[in-house]
Design a protein around this motif. Structure first.
Motif, PDB file in Angstrom:
ATOM      1  N   LEU A   1      -3.198  16.221   3.286  1.00  0.00           N
ATOM      2  CA  LEU A   1      -2.468  14.909   3.667  1.00  0.00           C
ATOM      3  C   LEU A   1      -0.848  15.370   3.917  1.00  0.00           C
ATOM      4  CD1 LEU A   1      -5.742  12.500   2.152  1.00  0.00           C
ATOM      5  CD2 LEU A   1      -4.486  12.104   4.562  1.00  0.00           C
TER       6      LEU A   1
ATOM      7  N   LEU B   1      -8.620  18.635   1.562  1.00  0.00           N
ATOM      8  CA  LEU B   1      -8.499  17.263   2.356  1.00  0.00           C
ATOM      9  C   LEU B   1      -7.068  16.966   1.639  1.00  0.00           C
ATOM     10  CD1 LEU B   1      -9.261  15.106   3.518  1.00  0.00           C
ATOM     11  CD2 LEU B   1     -10.080  13.896   1.733  1.00  0.00           C
ATOM     12  N   LEU B   2      -6.493  16.781   0.318  1.00  0.00           N
ATOM     13  CA  LEU B   2      -5.245  16.557   0.117  1.00  0.00           C
ATOM     14  C   LEU B   2      -4.415  17.393   0.542  1.00  0.00           C
ATOM     15  CD1 LEU B   2      -3.420  15.273  -2.462  1.00  0.00           C
ATOM     16  CD2 LEU B   2      -3.262  17.234  -3.924  1.00  0.00           C
TER      17      LEU B   2
ATOM     18  N   THR C   1       1.424   4.033  -3.005  1.00  0.00           N
ATOM     19  CA  THR C   1       0.813   5.009  -2.642  1.00  0.00           C
ATOM     20  C   THR C   1       2.094   6.452  -3.444  1.00  0.00           C
ATOM     21  OG1 THR C   1      -1.041   4.228  -0.478  1.00  0.00           O
ATOM     22  CG2 THR C   1      -0.451   7.070  -0.818  1.00  0.00           C
TER      23      THR C   1
ATOM     24  N   GLU D   1      -6.223   7.115   4.959  1.00  0.00           N
ATOM     25  CA  GLU D   1      -5.281   8.118   4.038  1.00  0.00           C
ATOM     26  C   GLU D   1      -4.325   7.791   3.015  1.00  0.00           C
ATOM     27  OE1 GLU D   1      -5.235  11.128   7.957  1.00  0.00           O
ATOM     28  OE2 GLU D   1      -3.790   8.996   7.697  1.00  0.00           O
ATOM     29  N   GLN D   2      -3.923   6.908   3.351  1.00  0.00           N
ATOM     30  CA  GLN D   2      -3.204   6.658   2.225  1.00  0.00           C
ATOM     31  C   GLN D   2      -3.503   6.444   0.993  1.00  0.00           C
ATOM     32  OE1 GLN D   2       0.291   3.173   2.586  1.00  0.00           O
ATOM     33  NE2 GLN D   2       0.524   4.277   5.135  1.00  0.00           N
ATOM     34  N   GLU D   3      -4.569   5.353   0.747  1.00  0.00           N
ATOM     35  CA  GLU D   3      -5.291   4.773   0.066  1.00  0.00           C
ATOM     36  C   GLU D   3      -6.536   6.229  -0.412  1.00  0.00           C
ATOM     37  OE1 GLU D   3      -7.118   0.990  -1.743  1.00  0.00           O
ATOM     38  OE2 GLU D   3      -6.494   1.309   0.619  1.00  0.00           O
ATOM     39  N   LEU D   4      -6.894   7.177   0.477  1.00  0.00           N
ATOM     40  CA  LEU D   4      -7.290   8.917  -0.156  1.00  0.00           C
ATOM     41  C   LEU D   4      -5.776   9.124  -0.967  1.00  0.00           C
ATOM     42  CD1 LEU D   4      -9.668  10.296  -0.399  1.00  0.00           C
ATOM     43  CD2 LEU D   4      -9.132  10.862   2.195  1.00  0.00           C
ATOM     44  N   LEU D   5      -5.114   9.309  -0.660  1.00  0.00           N
ATOM     45  CA  LEU D   5      -3.981  10.686  -1.010  1.00  0.00           C
ATOM     46  C   LEU D   5      -3.575   9.981  -2.115  1.00  0.00           C
ATOM     47  CD1 LEU D   5      -2.052  11.998  -0.678  1.00  0.00           C
ATOM     48  CD2 LEU D   5      -0.375  10.596   0.380  1.00  0.00           C
TER      49      LEU D   5
ATOM     50  N   LEU E   1       0.837  -0.929   0.504  1.00  0.00           N
ATOM     51  CA  LEU E   1      -0.064  -0.100  -0.156  1.00  0.00           C
ATOM     52  C   LEU E   1       1.073   0.852   0.348  1.00  0.00           C
ATOM     53  CD1 LEU E   1      -2.525   1.293  -0.086  1.00  0.00           C
ATOM     54  CD2 LEU E   1      -2.596   1.160   2.662  1.00  0.00           C
TER      55      LEU E   1
ATOM     56  N   PRO F   1      -3.696   3.712   6.993  1.00  0.00           N
ATOM     57  CA  PRO F   1      -3.753   3.027   5.439  1.00  0.00           C
ATOM     58  C   PRO F   1      -5.350   3.298   4.981  1.00  0.00           C
ATOM     59  CG  PRO F   1      -3.600   1.791   7.598  1.00  0.00           C
ATOM     60  CD  PRO F   1      -3.634   2.706   7.774  1.00  0.00           C
TER      61      PRO F   1
END
Lengths: 165, 165
Positions: free
Chosen positions: A140, A136-137, A17, B133-137, A13, B131
DNA sequence: CGATATTATTTCGATATCAAATGATTTGAT
DNA sequence: ATCAAATCATTTGATATCGAAATAATATCG
């Protein structure tokens, strides 16, 4: 699967990413460069002018850490900006180790003219994301940029920094 | 306020997001470099080895577009990799314009050894994000990276690309 | 006061990076 | 069969980039 790595899911993951993050950065940088708003200025040169424009005169070390570039690099970039008459260098009278940097009238005219254009292009590129997604970006990225450190840094310009490098 | 720009809110938000994004990329890159896993390899050299390792032999143009670098640049990077005996160049017999690239045993040994280390460090750096957040990023970055184009590109390696540049 | 440490900048050598020009080869169209 | 256009790689010239070492100025401490 975006990566060929066979390993534990956490790492897979993270790699996935990381790839998307890094590639987005490259792609965006390339696209911005091709908009040609900066003319003969490089990104770093633009960054220097923009920083001086928004923060006022600074010494080289400050520019270096704000742009996350080595001091040696900044010396060269400033050589080129100075050669083109966009920036002025002056030894500090109080502390003669320092060199104070300021925009020449020509430099100020230039950055005042192109900064809004660059801002518009950035806005255009970012427009593929909804405002909420951008927010959001940003959140993060801020977390990722700070990493495993607590100390909260405040960003003030298009490319400023207080972070260690 | 992270930017000094006075303008419409859309542009201010875009600039703010852009700053955080760009700075995170720089900070992460710097931090990865300081982990020293790559030894004398530069990031691009690592990218070339990793791409050949995971995708097998390719020609220079393919490497160039996968890494989003110019062909002239790749020529130089390959010169250096070849000089260190990590990569082999062979003129394609069918189409003699092309140069087929492959890892030497030494190159393969090297990348097989350091890739997992680099992956672990990336995972460690990314671990500041959950995890989810990583997916979202990743999803946001993918969207941003593709920009205003429909054509869906598939990423296959740590730094591959089918995107125009 | 003077030796030492710290801070700021420059220099140096190696690599990266692009764009534009060039050279080599292949393909396509007549 | 030939010539024009497209494709692939290399070269060239300018700038960027780092890290390490050198230089210079200042600050600190005993």
């Amino acid at each position: 699967m975006p990566t060929h790595f066979k390993g534990d899911p956490k790492t897979v993951l993270a790699l996935d990413t990381f790839i998307k993050f890094t590639r987005a950065a490259s792609a965006l940088e390339n696209r911005l460069a091709h908009h040609n708003v900066l003319g003969d200025l490089t990104m770093t040169q633009f960054g220097v002018l923009e920083t001086l424009y928004h923060l006022g005169p600074l010494c080289q070390g400050a520019i270096s850490s704000k742009l996350l570039k080595s001091t040696g690099n900044i010396t060269l970039v400033l050589d080129n900006l100075e050669r083109h008459g966009l920036v002025r260098r002056e030894r500090d009278a109080q502390d003669r180790r320092m060199v104070n940097l300021s925009l020449t009238p020509k430099g100020e005219e230039l950055i005042a003219r192109i900064f809004p254009l660059q801002a518009a292009i950035i806005a255009e590129e970012l427009a593929v994301l909804e405002p909420a997604e951008q927010e959001l970006l940003g959140r993060l990225c801020k977390k990722l940029g700070l990493g495993k450190q607590a100390d909260p840094a405040v960003n003030r310009t298009l490319s400023s920094s207080e972070e260690p490098h």
